[in-house]
Design a protein around this motif. Structure first.
Motif, PDB file in Angstrom:
ATOM      1  N   TYR A  95      13.809 126.939  40.960  1.00 44.90           N
ATOM      2  CA  TYR A  95      12.924 125.255  40.343  1.00 44.90           C
ATOM      3  C   TYR A  95      12.948 125.477  38.906  1.00 44.90           C
ATOM      4  O   TYR A  95      13.510 125.040  38.030  1.00 44.90           O
ATOM      5  N   SER A  96      12.303 126.648  38.949  1.00 49.41           N
ATOM      6  CA  SER A  96      11.592 126.965  36.680  1.00 49.41           C
ATOM      7  C   SER A  96      13.164 127.060  36.345  1.00 49.41           C
ATOM      8  O   SER A  96      13.575 126.851  35.198  1.00 49.41           O
ATOM      9  N   MET A  97      14.295 127.654  36.508  1.00 49.93           N
ATOM     10  CA  MET A  97      15.220 128.167  36.425  1.00 49.93           C
ATOM     11  C   MET A  97      16.246 126.771  36.113  1.00 49.93           C
ATOM     12  O   MET A  97      16.934 126.668  34.772  1.00 49.93           O
ATOM     13  N   LEU A  98      16.328 125.729  37.385  1.00 49.51           N
ATOM     14  CA  LEU A  98      16.511 124.767  37.083  1.00 49.51           C
ATOM     15  C   LEU A  98      16.057 123.991  35.636  1.00 49.51           C
ATOM     16  O   LEU A  98      16.480 123.133  34.841  1.00 49.51           O
ATOM     17  N   VAL A  99      14.718 124.569  35.893  1.00 49.93           N
ATOM     18  CA  VAL A  99      14.143 123.569  34.496  1.00 49.93           C
ATOM     19  C   VAL A  99      14.400 123.957  33.379  1.00 49.93           C
ATOM     20  O   VAL A  99      14.517 123.491  32.007  1.00 49.93           O
ATOM     21  N   ILE A 100      14.189 124.873  34.011  1.00 48.35           N
ATOM     22  CA  ILE A 100      14.344 125.489  31.789  1.00 48.35           C
ATOM     23  C   ILE A 100      15.869 125.260  31.590  1.00 48.35           C
ATOM     24  O   ILE A 100      16.426 124.719  30.137  1.00 48.35           O
ATOM     25  N   SER A 101      16.528 125.073  32.678  1.00 46.26           N
ATOM     26  CA  SER A 101      18.039 125.271  31.772  1.00 46.26           C
ATOM     27  C   SER A 101      18.109 124.057  31.750  1.00 46.26           C
ATOM     28  O   SER A 101      18.802 123.016  30.823  1.00 46.26           O
ATOM     29  N   SER A 102      17.336 122.733  32.406  1.00 51.13           N
ATOM     30  CA  SER A 102      17.585 121.165  31.682  1.00 51.13           C
ATOM     31  C   SER A 102      16.678 120.925  30.311  1.00 51.13           C
ATOM     32  O   SER A 102      17.135 120.223  29.200  1.00 51.13           O
ATOM     33  N   VAL A 103      15.892 121.828  30.452  1.00 56.40           N
ATOM     34  CA  VAL A 103      14.965 121.541  28.684  1.00 56.40           C
ATOM     35  C   VAL A 103      16.048 121.828  27.338  1.00 56.40           C
ATOM     36  O   VAL A 103      16.008 121.553  26.383  1.00 56.40           O
ATOM     37  N   TYR A 104      16.978 123.491  27.723  1.00 59.03           N
ATOM     38  CA  TYR A 104      17.386 123.236  27.224  1.00 59.03           C
ATOM     39  C   TYR A 104      19.276 122.776  26.513  1.00 59.03           C
ATOM     40  O   TYR A 104      19.250 122.541  25.321  1.00 59.03           O
ATOM     41  N   THR A 105      18.937 121.825  28.052  1.00 59.47           N
ATOM     42  CA  THR A 105      19.979 121.056  27.789  1.00 59.47           C
ATOM     43  C   THR A 105      19.289 119.963  26.935  1.00 59.47           C
ATOM     44  O   THR A 105      20.439 119.480  25.867  1.00 59.47           O
ATOM     45  N   LEU A 106      18.479 119.511  26.933  1.00 63.04           N
ATOM     46  CA  LEU A 106      17.822 118.494  26.242  1.00 63.04           C
ATOM     47  C   LEU A 106      17.537 118.886  25.038  1.00 63.04           C
ATOM     48  O   LEU A 106      17.904 117.520  23.850  1.00 63.04           O
ATOM     49  N   LYS A 107      17.932 120.390  24.161  1.00 62.48           N
ATOM     50  CA  LYS A 107      18.069 120.462  23.115  1.00 62.48           C
ATOM     51  C   LYS A 107      18.729 119.940  21.747  1.00 62.48           C
ATOM     52  O   LYS A 107      19.155 120.145  21.093  1.00 62.48           O
ATOM     53  N   VAL A 108      19.599 120.051  22.257  1.00 60.43           N
ATOM     54  CA  VAL A 108      21.781 119.166  22.179  1.00 60.43           C
ATOM     55  C   VAL A 108      21.613 118.212  21.626  1.00 60.43           C
ATOM     56  O   VAL A 108      22.144 117.501  21.676  1.00 60.43           O
ATOM     57  N   MET A 109      20.230 116.751  22.635  1.00 61.00           N
ATOM     58  CA  MET A 109      20.743 116.259  22.107  1.00 61.00           C
ATOM     59  C   MET A 109      20.054 115.447  20.920  1.00 61.00           C
ATOM     60  O   MET A 109      18.861 115.621  20.949  1.00 61.00           O
ATOM     61  N   GLU A 110      20.436 115.015  20.290  1.00 61.95           N
ATOM     62  CA  GLU A 110      19.776 113.822  19.547  1.00 61.95           C
ATOM     63  C   GLU A 110      19.174 112.639  19.328  1.00 61.95           C
ATOM     64  O   GLU A 110      18.295 112.326  19.031  1.00 61.95           O
ATOM     65  N   ARG A 111      19.466 111.842  20.541  1.00 65.19           N
ATOM     66  CA  ARG A 111      19.157 110.244  21.421  1.00 65.19           C
ATOM     67  C   ARG A 111      18.073 110.836  21.900  1.00 65.19           C
ATOM     68  O   ARG A 111      18.499 111.290  23.015  1.00 65.19           O
ATOM     69  N   ARG A 112      16.641 110.397  22.656  1.00 66.41           N
ATOM     70  CA  ARG A 112      15.992 111.006  23.124  1.00 66.41           C
ATOM     71  C   ARG A 112      15.676 109.215  24.070  1.00 66.41           C
ATOM     72  O   ARG A 112      15.226 109.678  24.868  1.00 66.41           O
ATOM     73  N   GLY A 113      16.499 108.322  24.346  1.00 65.59           N
ATOM     74  CA  GLY A 113      15.663 106.796  24.329  1.00 65.59           C
ATOM     75  C   GLY A 113      16.670 106.349  26.016  1.00 65.59           C
ATOM     76  O   GLY A 113      17.807 106.706  25.300  1.00 65.59           O
ATOM     77  N   LEU A 114      15.927 105.819  26.723  1.00 66.02           N
ATOM     78  CA  LEU A 114      16.745 105.415  27.143  1.00 66.02           C
ATOM     79  C   LEU A 114      16.776 104.267  27.190  1.00 66.02           C
ATOM     80  O   LEU A 114      15.929 103.650  26.571  1.00 66.02           O
ATOM     81  N   SER A 115      18.013 103.664  28.102  1.00 66.64           N
ATOM     82  CA  SER A 115      18.544 102.040  27.811  1.00 66.64           C
ATOM     83  C   SER A 115      17.882 101.172  28.946  1.00 66.64           C
ATOM     84  O   SER A 115      17.320 101.932  29.615  1.00 66.64           O
ATOM     85  N   LYS A 116      17.799 100.152  29.091  1.00 67.11           N
ATOM     86  CA  LYS A 116      17.200  99.471  29.776  1.00 67.11           C
ATOM     87  C   LYS A 116      17.873  99.666  31.280  1.00 67.11           C
ATOM     88  O   LYS A 116      17.158 100.340  32.226  1.00 67.11           O
ATOM     89  N   LYS A 117      19.556 100.013  31.265  1.00 65.41           N
ATOM     90  CA  LYS A 117      19.873  99.993  32.159  1.00 65.41           C
ATOM     91  C   LYS A 117      19.220 101.731  33.119  1.00 65.41           C
ATOM     92  O   LYS A 117      19.422 102.147  34.454  1.00 65.41           O
ATOM     93  N   ASP A 118      19.029 102.131  31.878  1.00 68.80           N
ATOM     94  CA  ASP A 118      18.793 103.786  31.992  1.00 68.80           C
ATOM     95  C   ASP A 118      17.115 103.811  33.286  1.00 68.80           C
ATOM     96  O   ASP A 118      17.104 104.936  33.667  1.00 68.80           O
TER      97      ASP A 118
END
Length: 271
Positions: free
Chosen positions: A105-128
């Motif tokens: 699971y650590s591999m998946l967490v690290i993968s997700s962290v790097y995915t988040l690094k390419v995102m400019e907007r970090r806020g979630l909408s109401k639907k999200d």
């Protein structure tokens, strides 16, 4: 070829190899699932490495660690290997499985962290946020279900099951905002997000299907692992389907730009 249409068609097509195990005799179904469950994970591992080589910086690292996650998941599905481990360590098998699962699971967490690094907007909408709350609610149900019976007979194995349950729920809750943010980012950039969504949904399904089966059929998790898993059950079919759509999502991702350019060339030629 339209990648989006191809992906949808392939997801439907993956139902057939998944449902086959329900039609096979018990002995053959057991062999079939033991072979088929690791296979798409191995394919996914190779495809994820290939995708990593297509990118630079954050996405390269994201898909590299995703490939490691799939590799460890494949190892977790190799029954003969774990039979050998179980024969060596006996009742101490949870002390081997739990650290292995944490590393996976650590591999998946690290993968997700790097995915988040390419995102400019970090806020979630109401639907999200509604989706997040729904996933949190489902997570609470999964965690609480069978908790009291396990605590009544507390031992090493019960603690192991509870920790695995917490880990699975935590990972699913973590993945939900990642995929929602990724979809929003791709929409802002007017790029396709269906392959990433497919891959992530496959992972989420693979992490929650056993708990869904447990709740739907009121079967304790330890019974599922010892009496239902690898028997050609509906649980095996769902596991196989989740792994297959991960592999399909990764495959289409490797071809997306190539097919997209071909569609553009065809449109220009037709014009």
């Amino acid at each position: 070829m339209n990648p989006r249409s191809f992906l949808k068609a392939m997801i439907l097509l993956m139902l057939f190899p998944s449902l086959i195990c329900l039609l096979l005799p018990d002995t053959i179904a057991s062999i079939y699932t033991k072979i088929m469950l690791p296979l798409p994970l191995l394919i996914g591992f190779v495809l994820s490495l290939r995708i990593a080589s297509m990118y630079k910086k954050w996405l390269q690292k994201s898909f590299f660690f995703l490939s490691l996650f799939l590799l460890f998941m494949m190892v977790a599905n190799i029954d003969p290997l774990w039979d050998i481990v179980r024969s060596k360590v006996g009742d101490f098998i949870p002390l081997i499985v739990l650290p292995f699962q944490v590393i996976t699971y650590s591999m998946l967490v690290i993968s997700s962290v790097y995915t988040l690094k390419v995102m400019e907007r970090r806020g979630l909408s109401k639907k999200d946020w509604v989706i997040m709350v729904a996933m949190l609610f489902i997570g609470i149900i999964i965690v609480m279900y069978q908790m009291i019976p396990l605590l009544r007979h507390i031992d090493l194995y019960a603690i192991f099951l509870l920790l695995i349950r917490f880990l699975d729920v935590a990972i699913v809750i973590m993945l939900t905002p990642v995929v929602l943010l990724y979809i929003r980012q791709m929409r802002l950039e007017k790029r396709e997000s269906i392959t990433f969504t497919t891959i992530t949904c496959g992972i989420i399904l693979s992490l929650t299907v056993a708990y869904g089966y447990e709740i739907a059929f009121d079967v304790p998790l330890y019974v599922i692992w010892h009496a239902i898993y690898h028997t050609g059950s509906i649980l095996d079919a769902l596991y196989l389907f989740s792994y297959l759509i991960i592999a399909v999502g990764l495959y289409v991702h490797t071809k997306y730009e190539e097919w997209g350019f071909r569609m553009i060339e065809k449109a220009l030629a037709g014009g």
